[in-house]
Design a protein around this motif. Structure first.
Motif, PDB file in Angstrom:
ATOM      1  N   VAL A 233      -4.598   0.072   8.726  1.00 13.50           N
ATOM      2  CA  VAL A 233      -5.996  -0.965   8.566  1.00 13.50           C
ATOM      3  C   VAL A 233      -6.921   0.048   8.707  1.00 13.50           C
ATOM      4  N   GLU A 234      -7.351   1.043   9.063  1.00 22.24           N
ATOM      5  CA  GLU A 234      -8.395   1.248   8.670  1.00 22.24           C
ATOM      6  C   GLU A 234      -8.609   2.279   6.883  1.00 22.24           C
ATOM      7  N   THR A 235      -7.774   2.278   6.448  1.00 20.97           N
ATOM      8  CA  THR A 235      -7.886   2.766   5.012  1.00 20.97           C
ATOM      9  C   THR A 235      -7.134   1.271   4.702  1.00 20.97           C
ATOM     10  N   ARG A 236      -6.066   0.167   5.075  1.00 18.69           N
ATOM     11  CA  ARG A 236      -6.394  -0.542   4.039  1.00 18.69           C
ATOM     12  C   ARG A 236      -7.024  -0.821   3.538  1.00 18.69           C
ATOM     13  N   LYS A 237      -6.268  -1.518   2.030  1.00 16.37           N
ATOM     14  CA  LYS A 237      -6.695  -2.363   0.861  1.00 16.37           C
ATOM     15  C   LYS A 237      -7.134  -3.597   1.058  1.00 16.37           C
ATOM     16  N   SER A 238      -8.104  -4.877   0.490  1.00 19.26           N
ATOM     17  CA  SER A 238      -7.809  -6.356   0.691  1.00 19.26           C
ATOM     18  C   SER A 238      -7.325  -6.709  -0.895  1.00 19.26           C
ATOM     19  N   CYS A 239      -6.876  -7.632  -0.609  1.00 21.09           N
ATOM     20  CA  CYS A 239      -6.279  -7.905  -2.130  1.00 21.09           C
ATOM     21  C   CYS A 239      -6.492  -7.793  -3.191  1.00 21.09           C
ATOM     22  N   THR A 240      -8.025  -8.417  -3.093  1.00 21.69           N
ATOM     23  CA  THR A 240      -8.471  -7.664  -4.661  1.00 21.69           C
ATOM     24  C   THR A 240      -9.011  -6.837  -4.664  1.00 21.69           C
ATOM     25  N   GLN A 241      -8.579  -5.794  -3.981  1.00 17.94           N
ATOM     26  CA  GLN A 241      -9.100  -4.450  -4.460  1.00 17.94           C
ATOM     27  C   GLN A 241      -7.784  -4.221  -5.051  1.00 17.94           C
ATOM     28  N   VAL A 242      -6.394  -4.246  -4.686  1.00 22.16           N
ATOM     29  CA  VAL A 242      -5.111  -3.735  -5.493  1.00 22.16           C
ATOM     30  C   VAL A 242      -4.791  -5.135  -6.750  1.00 22.16           C
ATOM     31  N   TRP A 243      -5.301  -6.135  -6.463  1.00 21.38           N
ATOM     32  CA  TRP A 243      -5.150  -6.443  -7.767  1.00 21.38           C
ATOM     33  C   TRP A 243      -7.225  -7.608  -8.186  1.00 21.38           C
ATOM     34  N   PRO A 244      -7.560  -6.962  -8.412  1.00 18.05           N
ATOM     35  CA  PRO A 244      -8.777  -7.606  -9.064  1.00 18.05           C
ATOM     36  C   PRO A 244      -8.421  -8.910  -9.919  1.00 18.05           C
ATOM     37  N   PRO A 245      -9.310  -9.970  -9.714  1.00 15.89           N
ATOM     38  CA  PRO A 245      -9.015 -11.210 -10.491  1.00 15.89           C
ATOM     39  C   PRO A 245      -9.409 -11.077 -11.866  1.00 15.89           C
ATOM     40  N   LEU A 246      -8.896 -11.392 -12.707  1.00 12.90           N
ATOM     41  CA  LEU A 246      -9.202 -12.083 -14.242  1.00 12.90           C
ATOM     42  C   LEU A 246     -10.203 -12.605 -14.238  1.00 12.90           C
TER      43      LEU A 246
END
Length: 478
Positions: free
Chosen positions: A120-133
């Motif tokens: 949880v301290e380092t987990r990224k958000s979905c949009t950080q891993v998968w930037p929307p186009l």
């Protein structure tokens, strides 16, 4: 020298072939194309927004990419044990948000929801891993039907491109044009995480070789672990014969008892690499790259490789991956053939996806390693090194295939190591994921650790690198 496979006698008569491959330092050529090959899958030219391009990837064929060459992905909705997650087609909403997920979703029983994730301290958000186009504010729909580009409005007010009704993303793992490291077109059935899928234009194949499923990703060639396998519209494999001449079939009489020409409709027309020959007055047959096409009467299942066991006959691929490095071999196993290391020991791929709502992958050395360490060694890195040792590589080893690379790994953490770091291991990686052997295997061809881990190794665990599996779907779904 041919292999004898497709029956319980799969090992009989095949060992010599695998041993020969090892002695020559090269894997068998059945599954890959040479680095000098120019064969690439053709595609239908469809309208695209400004800045979008088509890039040919080594394994998945043509894919869409943004202006920087980064592959585009969708996240199709998938049913899990206790619900579903992903993007619903034509919903007008993206399920990938800026929120950092901190607990499990409870979608994968027997695990309950609300458990604290290990990172949880380092987990990224979905949009950080998968930037929307992101689309321009004045973007308008382009194309139609399955090939339509449209937009949805995100929570922050920005427009996001969609294709075929699904929102589009890039992956933070992809660094250069042609990278497809974030996901795969290879099927992820059963209890696999809800994976991302690279998106591309339709394959340029005649209707006889296109699927009839409403999902456009199912049209055209079948994605396998080594390339794009051609099947007919019913899913049965298509073959060519060495006995034919360019644009001329010599398969007659006795030959036709086992092999059925793939006939073309009277109204069919040649198109690019696809040609038509006349077998007899009014009877037309499809050709691909000047080779007449057939199905095998004795195939009892779809997407079969059994016909290629007959001398002179070959499965057809619109495109195959480049031959792996010389450190790898092909080995016969109980259900088909697997990739082996230089000693012939079966190679394994690690799969991992956490049970948060956004289903982020944890199979890459730059992601959380707690899951893998728990599975391979009860969270003890030393035990993991004993049970699933890395396939090590010479630091200066090279590969003609872009799918394979040499990576430095810190064996104490499982993460990527820095150049010059003491104790770092130089290991082979497939699609930037290290590969392994298993201590339970005793001889070449053993696959005793296949499906090792949670949910048959698909959620968190190890699966053998299958090249062919005549009794299951392992070569089509890691």
């Amino acid at each position: 020298m041919r292999r004898l496979r497709g029956s319980v006698g799969v090992l009989v008569g095949a060992t010599a072939f695998a041993t020969l491959a090892m002695a020559q330092g090269q894997p068998a050529a059945d599954y890959w194309q040479a680095p000098s090959s120019t064969d690439k899958e053709d595609y239908v030219r469809v309208p695209m927004p400004a800045g979008i391009q088509v890039v040919n990837s080594e394994l998945e064929g043509p894919v869409f990419a943004d202006a920087n060459g980064k592959t585009l992905y969708s996240w199709p909705l998938k049913n899990l044990r206790n619900g579903d997650t992903g993007d619903r087609k034509d919903s007008g909403v993206s399920s990938c948000t800026d929120e950092v997920q901190k607990v499990t979703s409870g979608l994968m029983s027997p695990y309950p929801g609300g458990l604290l994730l290990p990172n949880v301290e380092t987990r990224k958000s979905c949009t950080q891993v998968w930037p929307p186009l992101i689309a321009p504010a004045d973007a308008k729909p382009i194309g139609s039907g399955h090939n339509q580009w449209s937009t949805i409005k995100r929570a922050d007010g920005k427009l996001q491109w969609t294709f075929g009704g699904y929102p589009l993303y890039t992956s933070d793992l992809d660094k250069k044009q042609g990278d497809v490291l974030g996901g795969s077109k290879i099927q992820r059935p059963g209890d696999s995480p809800v994976a991302r899928v690279p998106v591309g234009p339709p394959a340029n194949v005649p209707p006889e070789f296109a699927g009839t499923d409403a999902d456009p990703s199912r049209y055209g060639p079948l994605q396998t672990a080594t390339g794009r396998l051609l099947t007919d519209h019913k899913g049965f494999s298509v073959y060519t014969w060495d006995g034919d001449e360019p644009n001329k079939s010599k398969c007659t009489r006795e030959c036709l008892k086992d092999w059925t020409p793939v006939t073309a409709a009277v109204t069919a027309r040649p198109n690019g690499e696809w040609g038509i020959i006349e077998r007899s007055p009014g009877i037309k047959q499809w050709t691909f790259r000047k080779k007449p096409l057939y199905t095998y009467v004795l195939d009892r299942s779809t997407r079969s490789l059994v016909g290629s066991d007959v001398p002179g006959w070959h499965n057809v691929y619109t495109q195959r991956a480049i031959t792996p490095p010389k450190d790898f071999t092909v080995q016969d196993s109980i259900a088909g053939q697997v990739l082996g290391d230089a000693k012939g020991m079966t190679v394994y791929i690690y799969n991992c996806g956490d049970d948060a709502r956004d289903q982020l992958a944890c199979d890459h050395p730059d992601t959380e390693q707690a899951y893998r360490l728990a599975i391979c060694g009860n969270s003890d890195p030393k035990l993991c090194l004993e049970s699933f040792p890395y396939v090590q590589a010479a630091p200066n080893a090279k590969s003609d295939s872009g799918l394979w690379s040499v990576m430095l790994i810190d064996p104490n953490t499982g993460r990527r190591a820095q150049q010059g770091q003491q104790g770092a291991l130089s290991v082979w990686a497939y699609r930037e994921r290290p590969v392994y052997t298993c201590s339970l295997d005793r001889q070449p061809g053993d696959a005793n650790c296949d499906s090792f881990g949670e949910f048959n190794g698909r959620r968190n665990g190890y699966r053998a690198f299958w090249l062919r599996d005549d009794f299951g779907n392992s070569a089509y779904s890691f």
